[in-house]
Design a protein around this motif. Structure first.
Motif, short mmCIF file in Angstrom:
data_model
loop_
_atom_site.label_atom_id
_atom_site.label_comp_id
_atom_site.label_asym_id
_atom_site.label_seq_id
_atom_site.Cartn_x
_atom_site.Cartn_y
_atom_site.Cartn_z
N ASP A 80 3.24 2.27 3.39
CA ASP A 80 4.50 3.51 3.54
C ASP A 80 3.68 4.56 3.40
O ASP A 80 2.81 4.66 2.55
N SER A 81 3.98 5.74 4.13
CA SER A 81 3.18 7.00 3.94
C SER A 81 3.81 8.19 4.75
O SER A 81 4.84 7.78 5.73
N ASN A 82 3.86 9.11 4.13
CA ASN A 82 3.98 10.28 5.28
C ASN A 82 3.02 10.42 6.28
O ASN A 82 1.77 9.86 6.31
N ALA A 83 3.29 11.45 7.02
CA ALA A 83 2.34 11.50 8.56
C ALA A 83 0.89 11.99 8.13
O ALA A 83 0.89 13.15 7.25
N PRO A 84 -0.07 11.45 8.38
CA PRO A 84 -1.49 11.90 8.02
C PRO A 84 -1.96 12.91 9.11
O PRO A 84 -1.24 13.06 10.09
N ASP A 85 -3.33 13.17 8.82
CA ASP A 85 -3.75 14.10 9.87
C ASP A 85 -4.36 13.10 11.02
O ASP A 85 -4.70 12.26 10.92
N ASP A 86 -4.58 13.85 12.48
CA ASP A 86 -5.04 12.88 13.38
C ASP A 86 -6.68 12.79 13.45
O ASP A 86 -6.92 12.18 14.29
N ASP A 87 -7.11 12.98 12.29
CA ASP A 87 -8.53 12.60 12.28
C ASP A 87 -8.68 11.52 11.11
O ASP A 87 -9.67 11.18 10.90
N SER A 88 -7.59 10.98 10.69
CA SER A 88 -7.63 9.82 9.59
C SER A 88 -7.76 8.61 10.32
O SER A 88 -7.40 8.26 11.51
N TRP A 89 -8.18 7.41 9.29
CA TRP A 89 -8.21 6.10 9.88
C TRP A 89 -7.05 5.73 10.43
O TRP A 89 -6.98 4.85 11.28
N TYR A 90 -6.10 5.97 9.48
CA TYR A 90 -4.42 5.59 10.11
C TYR A 90 -4.29 5.86 11.42
O TYR A 90 -3.70 4.95 12.21
N TYR A 91 -4.45 7.24 11.77
CA TYR A 91 -4.10 7.89 13.13
C TYR A 91 -5.05 6.85 14.13
O TYR A 91 -4.47 6.50 15.15
N LEU B 88 0.82 -1.24 -0.08
CA LEU B 88 0.03 -0.09 0.04
C LEU B 88 0.87 1.24 0.04
O LEU B 88 1.39 1.59 0.85
N ASN B 89 0.95 1.88 -1.14
CA ASN B 89 2.00 2.89 -1.35
C ASN B 89 1.42 4.17 -0.86
O ASN B 89 0.18 4.38 -1.56
N GLU B 90 1.97 4.79 -0.09
CA GLU B 90 1.15 6.29 0.34
C GLU B 90 0.11 5.92 0.86
O GLU B 90 -1.07 6.38 0.39
N VAL B 91 -0.21 4.91 1.86
CA VAL B 91 -1.43 4.34 2.31
C VAL B 91 -2.19 5.63 2.97
O VAL B 91 -3.56 5.07 3.00
N LYS B 92 -2.02 6.58 3.38
CA LYS B 92 -2.82 7.49 4.04
C LYS B 92 -3.77 8.02 3.02
O LYS B 92 -4.76 8.77 3.30
N GLU B 93 -3.50 8.07 1.81
CA GLU B 93 -4.37 8.46 0.48
C GLU B 93 -5.51 7.43 0.39
O GLU B 93 -6.17 7.75 -0.55
N LEU B 94 -5.30 6.17 0.63
CA LEU B 94 -6.15 5.25 0.38
C LEU B 94 -7.33 5.32 1.30
O LEU B 94 -7.46 5.52 2.35
N ASP B 95 -8.55 4.89 0.88
CA ASP B 95 -10.05 5.02 1.47
C ASP B 95 -9.67 3.40 2.48
O ASP B 95 -9.32 2.74 1.98
N LYS B 96 -10.33 3.77 3.53
CA LYS B 96 -10.03 2.57 4.75
C LYS B 96 -10.67 1.41 4.13
O LYS B 96 -10.56 0.14 4.27
N SER B 97 -12.03 1.62 3.39
CA SER B 97 -12.61 0.38 2.86
C SER B 97 -11.72 -0.47 2.04
O SER B 97 -11.96 -1.64 1.85
N ILE B 98 -10.73 0.00 1.13
CA ILE B 98 -9.91 -0.43 0.18
C ILE B 98 -9.00 -1.26 0.84
O ILE B 98 -8.61 -2.46 0.52
N VAL B 99 -8.49 -0.71 2.05
CA VAL B 99 -7.34 -1.53 3.16
C VAL B 99 -8.33 -2.75 3.62
O VAL B 99 -7.43 -3.73 3.72
N ASP B 100 -9.50 -2.28 4.21
CA ASP B 100 -10.04 -3.55 4.58
C ASP B 100 -10.21 -4.57 3.80
O ASP B 100 -10.28 -6.05 4.01
#
Length: 255
Positions: free
Chosen positions: A150-161, A113-125
């Motif tokens: 891999d990813s740069n830091a996302p915002d703290d309201d993201s699914w990654y956070y 998952l390249n630049e994972v913070k840009e992906l919608d959570k449903s795709i990761v699921d």
């Protein structure tokens, strides 16, 4: 999660290549695996993900692109033990939740998952339920399967956070590289650490020896503090009333 310039993409390419080579051989002495490299848009996928992968391993196989099927790179080469690596890397852009149907029925060893913070959570699921399906059990099954991203830091309201800092689901690991820049702090008269507003080069940052001189210290010039914090300091962005702001600035304004 790492700052710009930390070598994330190349490191992941090398890691995936090692996984391909360490897949247990089947009865025909073939080490078979199939990877999906996922990014949110095709322009980004083709200009970065595909380009970096082929720069490292393009000569080991055949790249196919430009047709109705997703771009792919099929690797086939012999190892010193006379086993043959037969691996496939499929490059797929999934930019919206509706794209999830492109993963249904996929038989995959693992996902990048390249630049994972840009992906919608449903795709990761969905990706999390499609790995480990290739090679089949009859062919020996995968020696390892899963998702790496891999990813740069996302915002703290993201699914990654939420997953990395709050939920911490079992079987997941969230790793954080040191930032390329660190805040400079001083101790005030009350013994409290106060940020001076300055950024310092972090000599513990990864990949410094491969970067141009002054990559971080010169690169931060002309940038806002919130941009520096996220992209160079590797800190989560903060969203207040829908607007990303610099964390310490927000705290100072509140108090």
């Amino acid at each position: 999660m790492g700052p710009l310039g930390s070598g994330k993409t190349y490191a992941f390419c090398e890691k995936i290549f090692r996984f391909m080579c360490s897949q247990a051989p089947n009865g025909q002495r073939l080490r078979k695996s199939r990877w999906y490299a996922i990014r949110n848009t095709y322009p980004d996928l083709l200009s970065t993900t595909v380009k970096d992968w082929l720069e490292l391993f393009g000569e080991l196989g055949r790249y196919k692109g430009g047709s109705l099927e997703p771009p792919s790179h099929t690797l086939r080469f012999q190892l010193p033990d006379h086993t043959v690596v037969h691996a496939e890397m499929v490059f797929l852009a999934l930019d919206r939740p509706q794209s999830i149907k492109r993963l249904r029925g996929a038989q995959v060893t693992a996902f990048w998952l390249n630049e994972v913070k840009e992906l919608d959570k449903s795709i990761v699921d969905m990706a999390d339920l499609r790995h480990g399906r290739y090679p089949s059990a009859v062919d020996g099954g995968p020696s390892w399967h899963g998702m790496i991203g891999d990813s740069n830091a996302p915002d703290d309201d993201s699914w990654y956070y939420s997953l990395a800092e709050e939920t911490r689901p079992e079987g997941w690991a969230f790793l954080k590289q040191p930032g390329g820049l660190l805040r400079e702090y001083v101790t005030d008269q009350f013994g409290k650490q106060v940020w001076t507003g300055k950024w310092l080069l972090n000599n513990e940052a990864e990949n410094l020896h491969n970067l141009p001189l002054g990559y971080y210290t010169l690169g931060m010039e002309g940038k806002s503090n919130d941009w520096i914090a996220v992209n160079m300091g590797n800190e989560y962005g903060v969203v207040v009333d829908g607007k990303p702001v610099f964390r310490d600035q927000w705290v100072d304004n509140v108090h």
